[in-house]
Design a protein around this motif. Structure first.
Motif, PDB file in Angstrom:
ATOM      1  N   GLN A 295       0.827  -1.201   0.000  1.00  0.00           N
ATOM      2  CA  GLN A 295       0.000   0.000   0.000  1.00  0.00           C
ATOM      3  C   GLN A 295       0.866   1.257   0.000  1.00  0.00           C
ATOM      4  OE1 GLN A 295      -2.666   0.191   3.344  1.00  0.00           O
ATOM      5  NE2 GLN A 295      -3.523   2.177   2.758  1.00  0.00           N
ATOM      6  N   ALA A 296       1.982   1.191   0.729  1.00  0.00           N
ATOM      7  CA  ALA A 296       2.873   2.350   0.797  1.00  0.00           C
ATOM      8  C   ALA A 296       3.537   2.625  -0.548  1.00  0.00           C
ATOM      9  CB  ALA A 296       3.927   2.140   1.881  1.00  0.00           C
ATOM     10  N   VAL A 297       4.128   1.607  -1.162  1.00  0.00           N
ATOM     11  CA  VAL A 297       4.821   1.831  -2.436  1.00  0.00           C
ATOM     12  C   VAL A 297       3.833   2.152  -3.550  1.00  0.00           C
ATOM     13  CG1 VAL A 297       6.753   0.347  -1.782  1.00  0.00           C
ATOM     14  CG2 VAL A 297       4.798  -0.642  -2.988  1.00  0.00           C
ATOM     15  N   GLY A 298       2.570   1.802  -3.368  1.00  0.00           N
ATOM     16  CA  GLY A 298       1.570   2.146  -4.365  1.00  0.00           C
ATOM     17  C   GLY A 298       1.087   3.571  -4.267  1.00  0.00           C
ATOM     18  N   SER A 299       1.155   4.140  -3.074  1.00  0.00           N
ATOM     19  CA  SER A 299       0.680   5.510  -2.887  1.00  0.00           C
ATOM     20  C   SER A 299       1.792   6.543  -2.926  1.00  0.00           C
ATOM     21  CB  SER A 299      -0.050   5.634  -1.543  1.00  0.00           C
ATOM     22  OG  SER A 299       0.818   5.310  -0.471  1.00  0.00           O
ATOM     23  N   ILE A 300       3.042   6.105  -2.840  1.00  0.00           N
ATOM     24  CA  ILE A 300       4.177   7.040  -2.854  1.00  0.00           C
ATOM     25  C   ILE A 300       4.734   7.098  -4.270  1.00  0.00           C
ATOM     26  CG2 ILE A 300       6.489   7.492  -1.949  1.00  0.00           C
ATOM     27  CD1 ILE A 300       5.693   6.010   0.579  1.00  0.00           C
ATOM     28  N   PRO A 301       5.030   8.270  -4.795  1.00  0.00           N
ATOM     29  CA  PRO A 301       5.650   8.362  -6.131  1.00  0.00           C
ATOM     30  C   PRO A 301       6.970   7.609  -6.177  1.00  0.00           C
ATOM     31  CG  PRO A 301       4.879  10.510  -5.401  1.00  0.00           C
ATOM     32  CD  PRO A 301       4.736   9.602  -4.232  1.00  0.00           C
ATOM     33  N   GLY A 302       7.249   7.021  -7.339  1.00  0.00           N
ATOM     34  CA  GLY A 302       8.447   6.198  -7.459  1.00  0.00           C
ATOM     35  C   GLY A 302       9.720   6.942  -7.140  1.00  0.00           C
ATOM     36  N   ALA A 303       9.798   8.213  -7.510  1.00  0.00           N
ATOM     37  CA  ALA A 303      11.020   8.976  -7.266  1.00  0.00           C
ATOM     38  C   ALA A 303      11.273   9.184  -5.778  1.00  0.00           C
ATOM     39  CB  ALA A 303      10.930  10.331  -7.967  1.00  0.00           C
ATOM     40  N   GLU A 304      10.249   9.040  -4.925  1.00  0.00           N
ATOM     41  CA  GLU A 304      10.391   9.267  -3.492  1.00  0.00           C
ATOM     42  C   GLU A 304      10.330   7.973  -2.682  1.00  0.00           C
ATOM     43  OE1 GLU A 304      10.969  12.210  -2.344  1.00  0.00           O
ATOM     44  OE2 GLU A 304      10.584  13.405  -4.139  1.00  0.00           O
ATOM     45  N   ALA A 305      10.235   6.840  -3.344  1.00  0.00           N
ATOM     46  CA  ALA A 305       9.960   5.583  -2.637  1.00  0.00           C
ATOM     47  C   ALA A 305      11.201   4.767  -2.327  1.00  0.00           C
ATOM     48  CB  ALA A 305       8.990   4.736  -3.463  1.00  0.00           C
ATOM     49  N   LYS A 306      12.376   5.334  -2.469  1.00  0.00           N
ATOM     50  CA  LYS A 306      13.602   4.558  -2.262  1.00  0.00           C
ATOM     51  C   LYS A 306      13.679   3.992  -0.844  1.00  0.00           C
ATOM     52  CE  LYS A 306      18.640   5.021  -2.162  1.00  0.00           C
ATOM     53  NZ  LYS A 306      19.783   5.940  -2.340  1.00  0.00           N
ATOM     54  N   ASP A 307      13.463   4.834   0.163  1.00  0.00           N
ATOM     55  CA  ASP A 307      13.579   4.377   1.551  1.00  0.00           C
ATOM     56  C   ASP A 307      12.548   3.303   1.876  1.00  0.00           C
ATOM     57  OD1 ASP A 307      15.635   6.168   1.890  1.00  0.00           O
ATOM     58  OD2 ASP A 307      14.332   7.757   2.681  1.00  0.00           O
ATOM     59  N   VAL A 308      11.337   3.444   1.338  1.00  0.00           N
ATOM     60  CA  VAL A 308      10.303   2.443   1.619  1.00  0.00           C
ATOM     61  C   VAL A 308      10.661   1.107   0.960  1.00  0.00           C
ATOM     62  CG1 VAL A 308       7.866   1.896   1.349  1.00  0.00           C
ATOM     63  CG2 VAL A 308       8.547   4.233   1.846  1.00  0.00           C
ATOM     64  N   PHE A 309      11.178   1.151  -0.255  1.00  0.00           N
ATOM     65  CA  PHE A 309      11.597  -0.088  -0.917  1.00  0.00           C
ATOM     66  C   PHE A 309      12.711  -0.780  -0.130  1.00  0.00           C
ATOM     67  CE2 PHE A 309       9.636   1.386  -4.991  1.00  0.00           C
ATOM     68  CZ  PHE A 309       8.928   0.228  -5.256  1.00  0.00           C
ATOM     69  N   LEU A 310      13.671  -0.016   0.332  1.00  0.00           N
ATOM     70  CA  LEU A 310      14.761  -0.618   1.116  1.00  0.00           C
ATOM     71  C   LEU A 310      14.233  -1.212   2.418  1.00  0.00           C
ATOM     72  CD1 LEU A 310      17.577   2.055   0.634  1.00  0.00           C
ATOM     73  CD2 LEU A 310      17.463  -0.220  -0.380  1.00  0.00           C
ATOM     74  N   GLN A 311      13.311  -0.519   3.053  1.00  0.00           N
ATOM     75  CA  GLN A 311      12.717  -1.030   4.288  1.00  0.00           C
ATOM     76  C   GLN A 311      11.910  -2.308   4.012  1.00  0.00           C
ATOM     77  OE1 GLN A 311      10.552   2.037   6.290  1.00  0.00           O
ATOM     78  NE2 GLN A 311      10.085   0.795   8.084  1.00  0.00           N
ATOM     79  N   TYR A 312      11.211  -2.327   2.898  1.00  0.00           N
ATOM     80  CA  TYR A 312      10.430  -3.509   2.501  1.00  0.00           C
ATOM     81  C   TYR A 312      11.347  -4.698   2.240  1.00  0.00           C
ATOM     82  CZ  TYR A 312       6.649  -5.991   0.014  1.00  0.00           C
ATOM     83  OH  TYR A 312       5.696  -6.905  -0.391  1.00  0.00           O
ATOM     84  N   ALA A 313      12.423  -4.468   1.483  1.00  0.00           N
ATOM     85  CA  ALA A 313      13.352  -5.560   1.181  1.00  0.00           C
ATOM     86  C   ALA A 313      14.039  -6.071   2.446  1.00  0.00           C
ATOM     87  CB  ALA A 313      14.391  -5.079   0.165  1.00  0.00           C
ATOM     88  N   GLN A 314      14.386  -5.153   3.340  1.00  0.00           N
ATOM     89  CA  GLN A 314      15.011  -5.583   4.590  1.00  0.00           C
ATOM     90  C   GLN A 314      14.048  -6.423   5.429  1.00  0.00           C
ATOM     91  OE1 GLN A 314      18.247  -4.904   5.290  1.00  0.00           O
ATOM     92  NE2 GLN A 314      18.043  -6.262   7.067  1.00  0.00           N
ATOM     93  N   PHE A 315      12.776  -6.064   5.413  1.00  0.00           N
ATOM     94  CA  PHE A 315      11.789  -6.858   6.133  1.00  0.00           C
ATOM     95  C   PHE A 315      11.691  -8.270   5.560  1.00  0.00           C
ATOM     96  CE2 PHE A 315       7.396  -8.439   6.230  1.00  0.00           C
ATOM     97  CZ  PHE A 315       7.197  -8.546   7.592  1.00  0.00           C
ATOM     98  N   GLU A 316      11.685  -8.393   4.239  1.00  0.00           N
ATOM     99  CA  GLU A 316      11.624  -9.717   3.619  1.00  0.00           C
ATOM    100  C   GLU A 316      12.873 -10.537   3.929  1.00  0.00           C
ATOM    101  OE1 GLU A 316       9.383 -11.366   2.191  1.00  0.00           O
ATOM    102  OE2 GLU A 316       7.810  -9.906   1.770  1.00  0.00           O
TER     103      GLU A 316
END
Length: 545
Positions: A295-316
């Motif tokens: 839901q977060a990466v879908g609502s955040i613009p791609g150019a601003e989603a770097k930190d969320v992607f890294l947090q998501y990958a670290q969680f996995e």
């Protein structure tokens, strides 16, 4: 004789009397002049003492709604220690200034008036002033909200905490009928005071300090219901619930926040929400955490989603599947801003090497070459070629060098010169005479391409400086063709001097003649004649068998 003497003495006495009278008149005239001078000096001193007051009066006659001038007038009387005139000036000011025409903030007059009574320990009069100030039809809502906030702060300064709480509760009260209206901008400020965020913030702060958990939650929920809450207020609400061990209620507040606001207002909400949720449940609610991240990466613009992607990958990596983490890294590298892609690819490559080995990084490098910006593509090619060289794939490494060479001129600096240096060292170590010649041919071809770009840019600027007449156009065309033919002729002769034959490794690079499809016939004939008298290759090197 005696009579004559008496007449003479009488005349002398009369003369003396007249002289004395004259002297008396002169003295009296001098005294009158001195008195008049002193009176005028006294008047001048009096005017000088009242100069600031009189100037202020003149300005107020010109603009009686000037709030700043009224404050100056009050300050003059305060410096003279004239409390009666201070109160009179304040009373005159609040009665004269029209809020609709005021030059300045009219509520400051009421606040200063009430504070003057407060400083003199007359709280009842100060409260009366504040009460009257709340009935004034101000232009903007913030003025009325400031009056209530100052009133509440006065009560707090005198330890009347519950009076302040009741006051703010009265100020924020609104009927359901009025709250349901969509447009309240045309209503008086007293009827839309409930929309003041400043007033609500002070109210909930007092509720947290003086009220109970239920009353505080009711105040926060009322703010959310009235759509007055800001992202920061919601974060404060969630933090309070976390301190009271109501974690699920806190997550509900975060959920309301991310659904009520749009990016970038939800940036801090998403960051805090995800961190708190992962820290609370770790790997116990993996699917729910995945839904939140999606839901977060879908609502955040791609150019601003770097930190969320890294947090998501670290969680996995920590609580999920490594395969999913690699897929998230791949999505992130294609979604983030162009300048953030290569650093993210480096993280992706390191993680793939750690979990799956070096050979699994090949597809990542290939994707990086296609997705990164031209500024860093040379660095990508260098690292990719080093990887293939480490794995013993000499042909693949050479093909990568060939691909990367088209993005860096031979006379470049930094990473561009590094690519040619590493390719040269690579060919010396792993190549042969033919591959080394191919590298030199590609180097000359790339240099020719960049020089042609420079010439075209120079000719374009020269074209703009000429006129638009027919004669100028013919002259410009002739000069351009002659310059191009002369340059290509010189470059062709230089190439043929070091290139007696066509490359035998035609599968690596195309012939330089094939890239010169736009060469004029005269230049092509000269090139053929020069090829017939092939000069010895001055760059030929001797390699051991």
């Amino acid at each position: 004789e005696q009579q004559a003497k008496r007449q003479k003495s009488g005349a002398a006495a009369t003369a003396e009397g007249a002289a004395a009278a004259a002297e008396g008149k002169e003295a009296a005239g001098a005294d009158d002049e001195d008195d008049e001078m002193e009176l005028r000096l006294a008047r001048l001193d009096f005017l000088l003492d009242r100069r600031s007051e009189l100037l202020c009066s003149v300005r107020l006659r010109q603009n009686p709604h000037n709030v700043h001038e009224w404050h100056k007038r009050v300050k003059i009387f305060e410096e003279r220690d004239q409390p009666d005139k201070v109160i009179q000036a304040y009373a005159e000011a609040v009665q004269t200034v029209d809020p609709a025409k005021a030059d300045g903030k009219p509520h400051t007059l009421w606040v200063s008036f009430a504070r003057y009574y407060e400083d003199n320990e007359d709280l009842d009069s100060a409260r009366d002033i504040f009460e009257r100030a709340t009935q004034v039809p101000y232009r903007v809502l913030e003025d009325l909200a400031a009056v209530y906030c100052e009133w509440a702060e006065m009560e707090l300064r005198h330890d009347e905490h519950f009076k302040a709480l009741k006051l703010l509760e009265r100020a924020t009260h609104v009927s359901d009928r009025l709250a349901r209206q969509k447009d309240v901008s045309n209503l008086p400020v007293q009827q839309r005071l409930w929309k003041s965020v400043k007033l609500w913030s002070l109210y909930v702060d007092l509720e947290e300090s003086l009220g109970t958990l239920e009353t505080t939650r009711a105040a926060y929920d009322r703010m959310i219901e009235l759509k007055v809450a800001t992202p920061q207020i919601l974060m404060n609400y969630a933090h309070m619930l976390e301190e009271q061990k109501h974690f699920e209620d806190a997550f509900s507040v975060y959920e309301k926040g991310v659904t009520s606001f749009q990016w970038p207002l939800t940036k801090d909400l998403w960051s805090t929400y995800l961190k708190k949720f992962v820290a609370r449940y770790s790997g116990r609610k993996v699917e729910r955490a995945r839904d939140l991240f999606e839901q977060a990466v879908g609502s955040i613009p791609g150019a601003e989603a770097k930190d969320v992607f890294l947090q998501y990958a670290q969680f996995e990596e920590n609580h999920g599947l490594v395969k999913n983490a690699m897929a998230i890294y791949d999505r992130a590298c294609k979604a983030v801003a162009m300048e953030d892609r290569w650093p993210l690819y480096i993280v992706y490559i390191n993680k793939a090497t750690e979990y799956f080995g070096v050979t699994r990084t090949r597809p990542i490098y290939e994707a990086a070459v296609q997705n990164v910006s031209d500024k860093v593509i040379v660095e990508v090619c260098i690292k990719y070629a080093q990887l293939e060289n480490t794995l013993g794939e000499v042909d693949r490494a050479r093909a990568i060098f060939v691909y990367g060479s088209q993005y860096c001129p031979p006379d470049g600096k930094g990473g561009e010169s590094e690519l040619w240096a590493k390719w040269n060292a690579f060919e010396v170590e792993h190549g042969n005479e033919d591959t080394f010649r191919d590298m030199l041919r590609i180097k000359r071809s790339v240099q020719l391409q960049y020089s042609q770009r420079h010439v075209n840019a120079t000719d374009a600027s020269a074209t703009l400086s000429l006129g638009d007449g027919p004669a100028n156009k013919r002259a410009r065309l002739t000069n351009d063709m002659e310059a191009l033919e002369r340059q290509i002729m010189d470059q062709t002769m230089q190439m043929l001097a070091v290139e007696p034959s066509v490359s035998r490794g035609g599968d690596v690079v195309a012939s330089s003649y094939e890239k010169m499809s736009d060469v004029p016939p005269a230049a092509a004939a000269a090139a053929a004649a020069a090829a017939a008298a092939a000069a010895p290759n001055t760059e030929e090197i001797a390699l051991d068998d």
